[in-house]
Write a protein that holds these residues in place. Structure first.
Motif, short mmCIF file in Angstrom:
data_model
loop_
_atom_site.label_atom_id
_atom_site.label_comp_id
_atom_site.label_asym_id
_atom_site.label_seq_id
_atom_site.Cartn_x
_atom_site.Cartn_y
_atom_site.Cartn_z
N ASP A 187 -6.07 -2.42 4.46
CA ASP A 187 -7.45 -2.80 4.11
C ASP A 187 -8.22 -3.32 5.32
O ASP A 187 -9.39 -3.00 5.53
N GLU A 234 -7.58 6.20 0.47
CA GLU A 234 -7.23 5.18 1.47
C GLU A 234 -6.23 5.71 2.49
O GLU A 234 -6.32 5.38 3.68
N HIS A 248 0.84 -1.21 0.00
CA HIS A 248 0.00 0.00 0.00
C HIS A 248 0.87 1.25 0.00
O HIS A 248 0.55 2.22 0.70
ZN LIG Z 1 -6.42 -1.03 0.07
#
Ligand SMILES: [Zn+2]
Length: 302
Positions: free
Chosen positions: A43, A176, A34
């Motif tokens: 996540d 994110e 990420h």
């Molecule tokens: Zn993600």
């Protein structure tokens, strides 16, 4: 703040929480690249923390997070070859679709046996896995009394980063990174970002990562929490006591359900396709570290 995490609660707390609100949250994600600025568990950290806030605000119990999710297969391998590149170590907690989805059947069985009236299944990991999750829920709903809703967390983030309804999802970009920054500040470190002009790929960093903003993250979290609380109420209202002839009560019931209902259609699941490209032409280079698991294995159930 009251404790809502199943694994950290005493039995009397669980009983009280269940009596007040028989809703359970299951959350999904994995350890996956990420970018250099986010902890790899983004996540799952994200989905679990959002579910936790929703349960604190609106009631319910949050099941232990499931950190093992679908990767390395089919389109995920194609994506990884481009976005992660030829790394020496992947730092993934990946399992194939048939392992992930069967586990979910077992989780649903456990919650159904306890007697929950509603279940929210929230995945923080994207690609097409959430479409298959929705399909699985359609298949399993006739066998359980509890009302189930599944979603990728971006479905609950409709206003999005720019409040335009469009920028509600990305991979390790501004959306994110801002969400994680708000939820788990120790897991985001912008000083690790590469210089803007430095060529990538940077361990799957999103191209908008430099625009990350914690205050916007707070707002997106609040939006998602509101959405989930509303959805939880809706599901609880829809619950009806009913006799289900072929319920999922035992491990054997789950195995039979899997064999008779899921296996015949598993080959149609999007995560079971060897490519995501429309013309089906894309393939992972045989020299890539992502090649080995990219094809659907011959022995996979389908
Ligand atoms: Zn993600």
């Amino acid at each position: 703040m009251k404790e809502v995490r199943w694994e950290r609660m005493f039995p009397d707390q669980l009983e009280r929480a269940f009596e007040n609100c028989p809703l359970v949250y299951f959350t999904y994600g994995l350890c996956e690249p990420h970018g250099p600025q986010n902890a790899v568990g983004l996540d799952s950290l994200k989905a679990h923390a959002i579910a936790r806030k929703a349960a604190e605000a609106g009631g319910g119990i949050v099941a232990p997070p499931d950190y093992w999710h679908i990767h390395e297969i089919g389109g995920y391998a194609e994506w990884a070859e481009k976005s992660v590149g030829e790394v020496e170590r992947k730092w993934l907690t990946a399992v194939p679709p048939w392992v992930h989805f069967k586990n979910i059947c077992y989780q649903i069985r456990a919650a159904e046996e306890i007697g929950f009236h509603a279940m929210i299944l929230l995945t923080g990991h994207y690609g097409p896995n959430w479409k298959d999750l929705n399909r699985l829920v359609e298949l399993i709903q006739p066998y359980v009394k509890a009302r189930i809703h599944s979603l990728p967390d971006f479905e609950a983030n409709q206003p999005g980063f720019d409040r335009d309804g469009k920028s509600s999802a990305d991979h390790a970009g501004k959306v994110e990174t801002s969400l994680l920054w708000s939820l788990e500040p120790d897991c985001v470190d912008l000083s690790r970002l590469p210089k803007k002009e430095e060529p990538g790929p940077h361990f799957a960093m999103g191209s908008t990562a430099h625009e990350s903003n914690r205050i916007v993250g707070d707002q997106m979290v609040a939006d998602e929490v509101d959405w989930l609380v509303r959805k939880g109420r809706e599901l609880l209202n829809d619950f009806k006591e009913a006799d289900i002839e072929k319920g999922l009560k035992t491990f054997e019931d789950v195995e039979l359900f899997w064999q008779n209902v899921v296996t015949p259609v598993l080959g149609d699941f999007e995560t079971m396709q060897s490519t995501w490209s429309e013309d089906r032409s894309e393939t992972v280079s045989p020299d890539s570290v992502w090649f080995a698991n990219s094809k659907i294995p011959k022995r996979a159930p389908r």
